[in-house]
Write a protein that holds these residues in place. Structure first.
Motif, PDB file in Angstrom:
ATOM      1  N   ALA A  61       0.895  -1.250  -0.160  1.00  0.00           N
ATOM      2  CA  ALA A  61      -0.034  -0.010  -0.105  1.00  0.00           C
ATOM      3  C   ALA A  61       0.906   1.353  -0.015  1.00  0.00           C
ATOM      4  CB  ALA A  61      -0.831   0.035   1.269  1.00  0.00           C
ATOM      5  N   ALA A  62       2.031   1.200   0.860  1.00  0.00           N
ATOM      6  CA  ALA A  62       2.720   2.315   0.845  1.00  0.00           C
ATOM      7  C   ALA A  62       3.592   2.656  -0.374  1.00  0.00           C
ATOM      8  CB  ALA A  62       3.777   2.009   2.170  1.00  0.00           C
ATOM      9  N   ALA A  63       3.779   1.476  -1.127  1.00  0.00           N
ATOM     10  CA  ALA A  63       4.545   1.672  -2.480  1.00  0.00           C
ATOM     11  C   ALA A  63       3.507   2.188  -3.465  1.00  0.00           C
ATOM     12  CB  ALA A  63       5.002   0.559  -3.005  1.00  0.00           C
ATOM     13  N   VAL A  64       2.278   1.857  -3.427  1.00  0.00           N
ATOM     14  CA  VAL A  64       1.247   2.181  -4.445  1.00  0.00           C
ATOM     15  C   VAL A  64       1.049   3.687  -4.395  1.00  0.00           C
ATOM     16  CG1 VAL A  64      -0.991   1.813  -5.232  1.00  0.00           C
ATOM     17  CG2 VAL A  64       0.493  -0.226  -5.047  1.00  0.00           C
ATOM     18  N   ILE A  65       0.707   4.037  -2.787  1.00  0.00           N
ATOM     19  CA  ILE A  65       0.333   5.355  -2.780  1.00  0.00           C
ATOM     20  C   ILE A  65       1.447   6.069  -3.231  1.00  0.00           C
ATOM     21  CG2 ILE A  65       0.736   5.565  -0.333  1.00  0.00           C
ATOM     22  CD1 ILE A  65      -2.541   6.684  -2.285  1.00  0.00           C
ATOM     23  N   GLY A  87      -8.523  11.123 -13.356  1.00  0.00           N
ATOM     24  CA  GLY A  87      -8.002   9.865 -12.887  1.00  0.00           C
ATOM     25  C   GLY A  87      -8.928   9.664 -11.756  1.00  0.00           C
ATOM     26  N   TYR A  88      -9.602  10.634 -10.784  1.00  0.00           N
ATOM     27  CA  TYR A  88     -10.235  10.383  -9.721  1.00  0.00           C
ATOM     28  C   TYR A  88     -11.671  10.238 -10.187  1.00  0.00           C
ATOM     29  CZ  TYR A  88      -6.018  11.099  -7.082  1.00  0.00           C
ATOM     30  OH  TYR A  88      -4.855  10.819  -6.627  1.00  0.00           O
ATOM     31  N   PHE A  89     -12.090  10.792 -11.420  1.00  0.00           N
ATOM     32  CA  PHE A  89     -13.557  10.286 -11.576  1.00  0.00           C
ATOM     33  C   PHE A  89     -13.519   9.099 -12.399  1.00  0.00           C
ATOM     34  CE2 PHE A  89     -14.014  15.202 -13.048  1.00  0.00           C
ATOM     35  CZ  PHE A  89     -15.095  15.315 -12.065  1.00  0.00           C
ATOM     36  N   ILE A  90     -12.472   8.467 -12.848  1.00  0.00           N
ATOM     37  CA  ILE A  90     -12.507   7.070 -13.389  1.00  0.00           C
ATOM     38  C   ILE A  90     -12.065   6.072 -12.385  1.00  0.00           C
ATOM     39  CG2 ILE A  90     -12.490   7.716 -15.795  1.00  0.00           C
ATOM     40  CD1 ILE A  90      -9.406   6.612 -15.886  1.00  0.00           C
ATOM     41  N   ASN A  91     -11.882   6.408 -11.270  1.00  0.00           N
ATOM     42  CA  ASN A  91     -11.409   5.699 -10.279  1.00  0.00           C
ATOM     43  C   ASN A  91     -12.405   4.385  -9.821  1.00  0.00           C
ATOM     44  OD1 ASN A  91      -9.580   4.675  -8.094  1.00  0.00           O
ATOM     45  ND2 ASN A  91     -11.193   5.586  -6.671  1.00  0.00           N
ATOM     46  N   PRO A  92     -13.759   5.090  -9.572  1.00  0.00           N
ATOM     47  CA  PRO A  92     -14.891   3.935  -9.291  1.00  0.00           C
ATOM     48  C   PRO A  92     -15.079   3.097 -10.542  1.00  0.00           C
ATOM     49  CG  PRO A  92     -15.472   6.290  -8.897  1.00  0.00           C
ATOM     50  CD  PRO A  92     -14.253   6.284  -9.544  1.00  0.00           C
ATOM     51  N   PHE A 141      -5.730   3.660 -11.472  1.00  0.00           N
ATOM     52  CA  PHE A 141      -5.207   2.451 -11.249  1.00  0.00           C
ATOM     53  C   PHE A 141      -4.238   2.164 -10.098  1.00  0.00           C
ATOM     54  CE2 PHE A 141      -6.848   1.348 -15.566  1.00  0.00           C
ATOM     55  CZ  PHE A 141      -6.946  -0.039 -15.439  1.00  0.00           C
ATOM     56  N   SER A 142      -3.633   3.063  -9.734  1.00  0.00           N
ATOM     57  CA  SER A 142      -2.913   2.975  -8.506  1.00  0.00           C
ATOM     58  C   SER A 142      -3.506   3.168  -7.286  1.00  0.00           C
ATOM     59  CB  SER A 142      -1.731   4.388  -8.466  1.00  0.00           C
ATOM     60  OG  SER A 142      -2.350   5.552  -8.696  1.00  0.00           O
ATOM     61  N   PHE A 143      -4.700   4.180  -7.380  1.00  0.00           N
ATOM     62  CA  PHE A 143      -5.510   4.176  -6.408  1.00  0.00           C
ATOM     63  C   PHE A 143      -6.524   3.226  -6.026  1.00  0.00           C
ATOM     64  CE2 PHE A 143      -8.571   6.704  -3.381  1.00  0.00           C
ATOM     65  CZ  PHE A 143      -7.804   7.017  -2.528  1.00  0.00           C
ATOM     66  N   ALA A 144      -6.912   2.644  -7.300  1.00  0.00           N
ATOM     67  CA  ALA A 144      -7.741   1.256  -7.129  1.00  0.00           C
ATOM     68  C   ALA A 144      -6.995   0.154  -6.413  1.00  0.00           C
ATOM     69  CB  ALA A 144      -8.184   1.043  -8.329  1.00  0.00           C
ATOM     70  N   THR A 145      -5.769   0.109  -6.911  1.00  0.00           N
ATOM     71  CA  THR A 145      -4.890  -0.970  -6.260  1.00  0.00           C
ATOM     72  C   THR A 145      -4.899  -0.727  -4.720  1.00  0.00           C
ATOM     73  OG1 THR A 145      -3.999  -1.124  -8.247  1.00  0.00           O
ATOM     74  CG2 THR A 145      -2.862  -2.281  -6.367  1.00  0.00           C
ATOM     75  N   TYR A 146      -4.421   0.439  -4.376  1.00  0.00           N
ATOM     76  CA  TYR A 146      -4.311   1.003  -3.002  1.00  0.00           C
ATOM     77  C   TYR A 146      -5.581   0.361  -2.137  1.00  0.00           C
ATOM     78  CZ  TYR A 146      -3.818   4.211   0.855  1.00  0.00           C
ATOM     79  OH  TYR A 146      -3.643   4.843   2.274  1.00  0.00           O
ATOM     80  N   GLY A 147      -6.861   0.843  -2.561  1.00  0.00           N
ATOM     81  CA  GLY A 147      -7.998   0.577  -2.265  1.00  0.00           C
ATOM     82  C   GLY A 147      -8.023  -0.865  -1.938  1.00  0.00           C
ATOM     83  N   LEU A 148      -7.860  -1.673  -2.971  1.00  0.00           N
ATOM     84  CA  LEU A 148      -7.792  -3.176  -2.906  1.00  0.00           C
ATOM     85  C   LEU A 148      -7.029  -3.949  -1.605  1.00  0.00           C
ATOM     86  CD1 LEU A 148      -8.840  -5.729  -4.269  1.00  0.00           C
ATOM     87  CD2 LEU A 148      -6.900  -5.808  -5.789  1.00  0.00           C
ATOM     88  N   GLY A 310     -14.624   4.952  -3.148  1.00  0.00           N
ATOM     89  CA  GLY A 310     -14.001   3.909  -2.531  1.00  0.00           C
ATOM     90  C   GLY A 310     -13.250   4.520  -1.397  1.00  0.00           C
ATOM     91  N   PRO A 311     -11.993   3.839  -1.176  1.00  0.00           N
ATOM     92  CA  PRO A 311     -11.437   4.519  -0.004  1.00  0.00           C
ATOM     93  C   PRO A 311     -10.560   5.756  -0.357  1.00  0.00           C
ATOM     94  CG  PRO A 311     -10.547   2.061  -0.715  1.00  0.00           C
ATOM     95  CD  PRO A 311     -11.449   2.634  -1.745  1.00  0.00           C
ATOM     96  N   VAL A 312     -10.472   6.657   0.819  1.00  0.00           N
ATOM     97  CA  VAL A 312      -9.944   7.914   0.567  1.00  0.00           C
ATOM     98  C   VAL A 312      -9.059   8.315   1.731  1.00  0.00           C
ATOM     99  CG1 VAL A 312     -12.094   8.575  -0.661  1.00  0.00           C
ATOM    100  CG2 VAL A 312     -12.006   8.656   1.673  1.00  0.00           C
ATOM    101  N   ASP A 313      -8.377   7.289   2.348  1.00  0.00           N
ATOM    102  CA  ASP A 313      -7.299   7.399   3.193  1.00  0.00           C
ATOM    103  C   ASP A 313      -6.008   8.197   2.941  1.00  0.00           C
ATOM    104  OD1 ASP A 313      -8.904   5.298   4.013  1.00  0.00           O
ATOM    105  OD2 ASP A 313      -7.502   4.628   5.161  1.00  0.00           O
ATOM    106  N   ALA A 314      -5.935   8.183   1.712  1.00  0.00           N
ATOM    107  CA  ALA A 314      -4.720   9.219   1.178  1.00  0.00           C
ATOM    108  C   ALA A 314      -4.851   9.776   0.028  1.00  0.00           C
ATOM    109  CB  ALA A 314      -3.447   8.454   1.255  1.00  0.00           C
ATOM    110  N   LYS A 315      -6.103  10.393  -0.185  1.00  0.00           N
ATOM    111  CA  LYS A 315      -6.448  11.207  -1.332  1.00  0.00           C
ATOM    112  C   LYS A 315      -5.032  12.342  -1.879  1.00  0.00           C
ATOM    113  CE  LYS A 315     -10.644  10.303  -3.413  1.00  0.00           C
ATOM    114  NZ  LYS A 315     -11.625  11.008  -3.709  1.00  0.00           N
TER     115      LYS A 315
END
Length: 316
Positions: A61-65, A87-92, A141-148, A310-315
């Motif tokens: 998660a740290a690497a992806v964010i 990027g944040y529009f298509i993230n969902p 894709f990085s934020f979606a992976t982070y959320g996963l 989805g997850p927004v811990d590190a927007k």
């Protein structure tokens, strides 16, 4: 605050994107560590250290964010704010696609339609830009992976950010020290104001997260999810009206398709949430001592879908 953050990163010039990113990692740990110290919430750290599997996921998660933050800072300071907002529009949509491909989740027809429209939007934007929208895709894709990954870790927002920045801290600090020995660091060489702004990157990261955490326990999940669309909307408007980035007709067409896809997702999520709520109310009227697991699960799943991006811990 997340929507207005593009106004902040240009203030840190002449620092480059990587230097800004390193300062963000270092000062975020300082701010979050101080918050945890005040709240006396350290028990989770010992438990995390005793779980190498979870610690490995935190490292991923740290690497992806890190990639997400770095690309976003570079994009804003390189005058690609509109593409970053995309990027944040298509993230969902990317999150849903990853759920199907990796978690074998099933989609409802409207969700399939939204994903299809989103794919068409990327094709239109590829034609409009003359290249794939790499910045948008990388951020999505990085934020979606982070959320996963965060879904697997299941750690609180502040605690998770503290763990991630603790992993980032030493490499970031080593880079800043190396930059200083070369004489290329801007911290301390561009005046006290510039140094204070670099240190403020920790606050810019932590304060919105704290506000989100406070809102998450007070606001319905569906409302919270819809509010999260405000961040890319503000970023998009800033890109056009403040940074004066070009928006030829083909880009408007691509963004319109993205917004259509998000409208379909939102409609489907709210409709599903209402149906699940009605089913739950009907179930509670039946004189039984327990509520069937299926109905409760349906309500929870509907709330999860209605949460939007989805997850927004590190927007950004």
């Amino acid at each position: 605050m997340w929507g207005l953050v593009p106004l902040f990163w240009p203030l840190l010039k002449p620092a480059g994107a990587i230097e800004i990113l390193a300062h963000r990692m270092v000062w975020s740990l300082v701010v979050v560590g101080a918050a945890l110290l005040v709240m006396r919430r350290w028990a989770w750290a010992g438990e995390l250290l005793r779980q190498p599997g979870k610690l490995g996921l935190i490292t991923i998660a740290a690497a992806v964010i890190t990639v997400n933050w770095g690309v976003y800072i570079w994009a804003v300071n390189s005058e690609h704010v509109v593409e970053a907002s995309l990027g944040y529009f298509i993230n969902p949509l990317v999150t849903i696609a990853m759920g199907v491909l990796l978690l074998k989740e099933r989609l409802r027809p409207v969700q399939w339609a939204a994903v299809g429209v989103g794919f068409a939007a990327v094709l239109v934007l590829t034609i409009g830009y003359g290249r794939p929208p790499w910045i948008s895709l990388c951020l999505a894709f990085s934020f979606a992976t982070y959320g996963l990954v965060k879904k697997k870790v299941n750690l609180g927002g502040i605690e998770s950010l503290a763990a991630e920045t603790a992993i980032q801290f030493l490499p970031a600090l080593a880079y800043l020290l190396w930059l200083g020995t070369k004489g290329d660091a801007t911290f301390g060489t561009q005046g006290a104001g510039h140094a204070a702004l670099l240190a403020a990157t920790g606050l810019v990261t932590a304060i919105p997260l704290v506000c989100f955490g406070a809102a998450a326990i007070r606001v319905p999940l569906s409302t919270l999810g819809l509010l999260q669309y405000l961040a890319p909307v503000f970023q998009f408007l800033l890109g056009i009206f403040y940074f004066h980035e070009a928006m030829p007709p083909e880009r408007w067409a691509g963004f319109a398709l993205v917004w259509l896809a998000l409208s379909l997702l939102t409609f489907d999520a709210l409709r599903t949430a209402r149906r699940a709520a009605r089913a739950l109310r009907a179930e509670t009227r039946v004189p039984r001592t327990t509520i069937t697991t299926g109905t409760v699960s349906a309500a929870r799943n509907a709330d999860s879908v209605a949460a939007g991006p989805g997850p927004v811990d590190a927007k950004p």
